[in-house]
Design a protein around this motif. Structure first.
Motif, mmCIF file in Angstrom:
data_model
loop_
_atom_site.group_PDB
_atom_site.id
_atom_site.type_symbol
_atom_site.label_atom_id
_atom_site.label_comp_id
_atom_site.label_asym_id
_atom_site.label_seq_id
_atom_site.Cartn_x
_atom_site.Cartn_y
_atom_site.Cartn_z
ATOM 1 N N ARG A 106 -5.157 -0.733 -8.017
ATOM 2 C CA ARG A 106 -6.561 -0.598 -7.588
ATOM 3 C C ARG A 106 -6.925 -1.709 -6.600
ATOM 4 O O ARG A 106 -7.552 -1.467 -5.567
ATOM 5 C CB ARG A 106 -7.470 -0.660 -8.823
ATOM 6 N N ALA A 139 2.409 4.309 -2.001
ATOM 7 C CA ALA A 139 2.109 5.064 -3.224
ATOM 8 C C ALA A 139 3.319 5.015 -4.162
ATOM 9 O O ALA A 139 4.466 5.000 -3.691
ATOM 10 C CB ALA A 139 1.803 6.511 -2.865
ATOM 11 N N LYS A 186 0.829 -1.221 0.000
ATOM 12 C CA LYS A 186 0.000 0.000 0.000
ATOM 13 C C LYS A 186 0.856 1.262 0.000
ATOM 14 O O LYS A 186 0.478 2.308 0.538
ATOM 15 C CB LYS A 186 -0.978 0.028 1.184
ATOM 16 N N SER A 200 -2.433 10.429 -13.146
ATOM 17 C CA SER A 200 -2.570 9.150 -12.437
ATOM 18 C C SER A 200 -2.372 8.010 -13.434
ATOM 19 O O SER A 200 -2.417 8.207 -14.657
ATOM 20 C CB SER A 200 -3.979 9.051 -11.851
ATOM 21 N N TRP A 206 -2.107 4.147 -4.326
ATOM 22 C CA TRP A 206 -2.055 5.345 -5.174
ATOM 23 C C TRP A 206 -0.967 5.126 -6.238
ATOM 24 O O TRP A 206 0.145 4.692 -5.926
ATOM 25 C CB TRP A 206 -1.701 6.506 -4.264
ATOM 26 N N PHE A 246 -0.789 13.464 -3.546
ATOM 27 C CA PHE A 246 -0.734 12.308 -2.641
ATOM 28 C C PHE A 246 -1.175 12.719 -1.235
ATOM 29 O O PHE A 246 -1.979 12.048 -0.592
ATOM 30 C CB PHE A 246 0.690 11.732 -2.613
ATOM 31 N N GLY A 254 -4.734 13.134 -0.786
ATOM 32 C CA GLY A 254 -5.525 11.920 -0.968
ATOM 33 C C GLY A 254 -6.331 11.931 -2.252
ATOM 34 O O GLY A 254 -7.350 11.258 -2.380
ATOM 35 N N ARG A 255 -5.860 12.696 -3.251
ATOM 36 C CA ARG A 255 -6.568 12.687 -4.536
ATOM 37 C C ARG A 255 -5.636 12.147 -5.620
ATOM 38 O O ARG A 255 -4.412 12.181 -5.455
ATOM 39 C CB ARG A 255 -7.076 14.082 -4.904
ATOM 40 N N PRO A 256 -6.193 11.652 -6.724
ATOM 41 C CA PRO A 256 -5.335 11.146 -7.797
ATOM 42 C C PRO A 256 -4.501 12.274 -8.394
ATOM 43 O O PRO A 256 -4.941 13.431 -8.422
ATOM 44 C CB PRO A 256 -6.317 10.610 -8.842
#
Ligand code: NAD
Ligand code: 89Y
Length: 350
Positions: free
Chosen positions: A117, A95, A93, A317, A122, A308, A311-313
């Motif tokens: 996914r 990123a 997990k 991405s 991320w 990152f 917490g958004r793409p």
């Protein structure tokens, strides 16, 4: 650090281009980017890098992940190792940002997105051209409405710079100029003009010493109805050479934007024109001719850090980059069949 939450960063692949990422992360230390470890399978290379940037060193990525707490890993190896390394990160997990090209083939790109996914990890692609100061300025002018909605463009990356000097592996690639640099220009075409309905491409191998195509000329019909021409070549003979700049001409109902060598932009709007220097200043670690590409790395890394952390793409991405990679595949398919190809055959557009 300015009170912002610190992000622990590891980097894998201390080769030719990684130095730019390392300097960029060092510059972003003030914003909470903490480079904590570097990894390269070449022991001498990683030792020299670790010494220069004062961080822990590893010759094996798994050992690095198991030894140091890492929030985000920057994978700056060549494309052949991206899938394995990104999977190691996703399973934990962690990123991951992978350099372009995402992977050597479409199926690997899909697998990487699905693996990330399935682990809720991320994933982003370091597609830096759209983050350069000059390309951001062009985007801002388009966004201002000065030329109206662009309906025609030509985007050109034409150079005779010896790219094989710093990146000798390029001479042996099975797919060269579209996958190596056309991918950036295709990404810019999407960024400025929107998604693509169909694409026609002609390739040429003008340098007999190179394995694959070194020239690509593409015509894109965008879903908006706009048309763009995307060009990339490593066989241009021009003095002065514009490497590594993307030159462009863009037209809309109310005006035009022309970006010429030296990051000079002329905007025509409502019958008047103005000229502007749109490049960013040299940084302590950038130099000509690479500066344009190098400073884009700083802005890309800054974007990765803030996306990152929020917490958004990322704008680029893994999922977004599939749309750029679908254009690459469509271009190769078109060049081999002689037909216009719909990138939706690989990936549906929005
Ligand atoms: P390089 O061959 O010089 O460096 C790659 C490094 O990765 C080497 O030191 C190698 O030992 C190391 N490595 C490979 N597999 C590894 C593994 N499994 N574990 C640890 N280390 C490993 O390559 P480069 O020229 O730096 O290119 C790297 C990437 O950067 C490529 O994908 C290239 O397309 C991209 N690139 C991007 C830009 C840009 O403007 N965005 C410019 C140049 C290169
Ligand atoms: O590999 C290429 C890239 O991504 O940007 C420029 C380059 O280094 C050579 O054209």
């Amino acid at each position: 650090m300015s009170g912002k939450q610190s992000v622990q960063i590891g980097l894998i692949g201390c080769g030719f281009y990684a130095r730019n990422h390392l300097h960029a992360w060092a510059d972003l230390r003030k914003d909470g980017a903490q480079l904590v470890a570097v990894c390269d399978q070449d022991p001498q290379r990683v030792a020299a890098t670790g010494q220069m940037f004062g961080v822990a060193t590893f010759t094996d990525a798994k050992t690095m992940f198991d030894s140091v707490p890492i929030d985000l890993v920057d994978i700056t190896t060549r494309m052949g190792s991206h899938k394995t390394l990104a999977a190691l990160a996703a399973e934990r997990k962690i990123a991951a940002v992978v350099q372009k090209p995402f992977a050597p083939c479409w199926q690997d790109c899909i697998n990487m997105v699905e693996t990330a996914r399935s682990h809720g990890a991320w994933l982003a692609v370091h597609e830096n051209f759209r983050f350069s100061t000059s390309m951001r300025r062009v985007k801002a002018v388009i966004g201002s409405g000065a030329i109206g909605v662009p309906n025609w463009a030509r985007l050109s990356f034409r150079t005779g710079y010896n790219v094989y000097g710093g990146q000798p592996y390029l001479a042996e690639e099975e797919r060269l100029v579209i996958l190596d640099v056309g991918i950036h220009v295709l990404d810019l075409a999407r960024y400025f003009m929107g998604e693509v309905d169909r694409l026609y491409c002609e390739t040429q191998k003008r340098n007999p010493k190179i394995r694959a195509e070194d020239t690509a000329t593409m015509t894109l019909r965008h879903t908006s109805g706009a048309v763009s021409i995307v060009e990339s070549t490593y066989e241009s003979r021009r003095i002065p050479d514009s490497f590594p700049e993307t030159l462009l001409e863009m037209e809309g109902p109310d005006g035009s934007i022309v970006v010429s060598r030296g990051e000079r932009m002329i905007v025509t709007t409502q019958g008047l024109s103005f000229e502007e220097e749109i490049g960013g200043p040299l940084l302590a670690w950038t130099s000509r001719p690479w500066h344009v590409s190098q400073e884009a790395v700083l802005h890309t890394n800054a974007h990765m850090l803030s996306a990152f952390r929020a917490g958004r793409p990322a704008d680029t991405s893994g999922e977004d980059n599939l749309k750029t990679y679908a254009l690459v595949e469509a271009a190769y398919e078109s060049a081999s069949t002689g037909r216009a190809v719909r990138p939706a055959e690989w990936h549906p557009t929005d």
